[in-house]
Design an enzyme around this catalytic site. Structure first.
Site, PDB file in Angstrom:
ATOM      1  N   HIS A 219       1.246  -1.477  -0.045  1.00 18.77           N
ATOM      2  CA  HIS A 219       0.344   0.082  -0.157  1.00 18.77           C
ATOM      3  C   HIS A 219       0.737   1.534   0.323  1.00 18.77           C
ATOM      4  CE1 HIS A 219      -3.125   2.442   1.480  1.00 18.77           C
ATOM      5  NE2 HIS A 219      -2.923   3.368   2.031  1.00 18.77           N
ATOM      6  N   GLU A 220       1.458   1.781   0.843  1.00 18.53           N
ATOM      7  CA  GLU A 220       2.434   2.214   0.911  1.00 18.53           C
ATOM      8  C   GLU A 220       3.371   2.591  -0.393  1.00 18.53           C
ATOM      9  OE1 GLU A 220       2.122   4.400   3.150  1.00 18.53           O
ATOM     10  OE2 GLU A 220       1.035   3.488   4.757  1.00 18.53           O
ATOM     11  N   HIS A 229      -5.558   8.009  -2.801  1.00 15.86           N
ATOM     12  CA  HIS A 229      -6.317   6.964  -2.605  1.00 15.86           C
ATOM     13  C   HIS A 229      -7.671   6.589  -3.551  1.00 15.86           C
ATOM     14  CE1 HIS A 229      -4.893   6.951   2.312  1.00 15.86           C
ATOM     15  NE2 HIS A 229      -4.701   5.988   1.221  1.00 15.86           N
TER      16      HIS A 229
END
Length: 479
Positions: A219-220, A229
């Site tokens: 995700h990061e 997002h």
């Protein structure tokens, strides 16, 4: 404020000091204050950047409706228990926006071959497991783009990854972490270095217990590459950390659309959004990479930190005692300089080094980091000029000597003295009865030697006495 505006993160429970709201519609003053803080943090007024934080004490019903819609809640504009539960759940520390989204002005890396460096390691996991989780996380993104990611040492890498607790940076725009079960990590956009910080106070794991490092890192890294997002709950870039089986964590089509809007698709996935290597291979390619194909053979086989690697053409299969499934990867995902065609490989455990052979050259690698000074010529090891390539190699753990096979001969190399034995080369057929004249790959496992030739493997004990013949792919349960 400019640097802070482009900071993003995967945050935790914002209301961890507050009691859980009872299942009633009664709302306390604490709940109202929580909602105000939440909405002003994650649904700010547009002021040139969507990542603006303030301490205003206002409460906007329109923002509340926007938040409810984003999380798929019933849109009432009222602060009900379901909405409060969503506000208290682990989540990312940046505003919520619909679909994939990039940072303001869509910053991205100006090159396709990126490097990353692990500045430190969490004590929660073995170092090899940390490196593996990070590598797999990058691979999700390289599979669907033309990007490549190579691990290097030091601080000269494009993207620096580190673990830290509480106040973990001297950067005034890098907020401190909030302890266990709160914010688990954050990252910067490409315009500001793509730094990735992971909260050391979390319980980092390689499985579904605790906080899965692979999942969070993936995700990061999306943020480090330029993505904001998504409001699609199945997307990797959805702000909430949802515990799941790490083997099932993958990119959603929304994630793929987002990253390809910045960097384009991979050459293999051109136009279809499929991961690298998963397009429409020819029948010959399918046959060559079907593990249970009756004629399956391998170019090289080796151990590596408890796993067993099987090489064929541009692919590699990884068999691990810690996983119930066999992972298939592109060789270039580990070693970009080696796109395929590995002739031989072996692990010198006493040096924690993997040696890879291709043609007249060989490389030394620790994990997936090619060591300085490589490639080198195989002739620097003492092989005569008549040897043009190594067919197979296997390290004998008991003697700390390596056997090299080429054509119908083999050599024994002393890893301690760095020299070939005086009585070598010897004929393969003379010392390994039944194998024939050539060896494609070799492996030592539980003290036994396995010599692969075509679709068959010959098993010998530690004294090189013949034991049995099996199919080369019997390691995978193939009949």
């Amino acid at each position: 404020m400019k640097h802070f505006l482009l900071m993003i993160g995967l945050c935790g429970v914002l209301s961890r000091a507050l009691p859980v709201l009872p299942q009633t519609e009664e709302v306390t003053e604490e709940d109202v204050q929580l909602a105000k803080k939440y909405l002003n943090s994650y649904y700010p007024e547009p002021e040139g950047s969507p990542v603006i934080r303030n301490n205003h004490n206002s409460f906007d019903a329109n923002k509340l409706q926007q938040m409810q819609e984003f999380f798929g809640l019933k849109v009432t504009g009222k602060l009900d228990s379901g909405t409060l539960d969503a506000m208290k759940a682990p989540r990312c520390g940046v505003p919520d926006i619909g679909g994939f989204r990039t940072f303001p002005l869509s910053p991205k890396w100006p090159k396709k071959d990126l490097t990353y460096s692990l500045q430190n390691y969490t004590p929660d996991m073995a170092g090899a497991d940390v490196e593996e989780a990070i590598r797999r996380a990058w691979k999700l993104w390289s599979d669907v783009t033309s990007l490549s990611f190579t691990m290097v040492s030091g601080d000269s890498a494009d993207i620096l990854i580190s673990f830290g607790a509480r106040v973990h940076s001297t950067n005034p725009f890098d907020p401190p972490f909030d302890g266990p079960k709160g914010e688990v990590g954050h990252a910067f956009s490409p315009a500001h270095g793509g730094y990735v910080h992971l909260d050391e106070d979390e319980d980092w794991t390689r499985d579904a217990q605790g906080i899965n490092l692979f999942h969070v890192a993936a995700h990061e890294f999306g943020h480090s590459l330029g993505l904001f997002h998504s409001n699609i709950q199945e997307a990797l870039m959805f702000p909430k950390y949802i515990r799941s089986d790490p083997a099932k964590v993958k990119l959603h089509p929304d994630d793929i659309e987002g990253i390809q809007s910045l960097y384009g698709p991979s050459e293999e996935a051109e136009g279809d959004g499929q991961p690298s290597g998963s397009g429409s291979p020819t029948n010959a390619q399918e046959e060559a990479t079907d593990l249970c194909n009756p004629g399956q053979s391998f170019d090289a086989v080796t151990s590596l930190r408890g796993e067993t690697l099987f090489f064929k053409d541009s692919f590699m299969w990884r068999k691990s005692p810690a996983r119930s499934y066999i992972e298939k990867d592109q060789i270039s995902a580990f070693w970009p300089a080696l796109s395929g065609g590995i002739d031989a490989a072996y692990e010198a455990e006493n040096k924690d080094t993997l040696f890879l052979f291709k043609g007249e050259n060989y490389w030394a690698s620790k994990a997936n980091i090619i060591q300085p000074g490589f490639p080198k010529s195989i002739h620097t090891l003492g092989f005569p000029q008549s040897v043009k390539k190594i067919d197979a190699a296997v390290y004998d753990k008991s003697t700390k000597k390596t056997l090299f096979f080429s054509s119908d001969k083999y050599w024994r190399y002393d890893e301690t003295k760095n020299s070939i034995g005086m009585s070598y080369p010897r004929r393969i057929a003379a010392d390994f009865p039944g194998i024939g004249s050539t060896v494609d790959a070799a492996l030592q496992h539980n003290g036994h030697f396995y010599l692969f030739s075509g679709s068959k493997q010959h098993e010998f004990d530690s004294q090189r006495r013949f034991i049995s013949i099996k199919k080369s792919n019997s390691w995978f349960g193939c009949q």
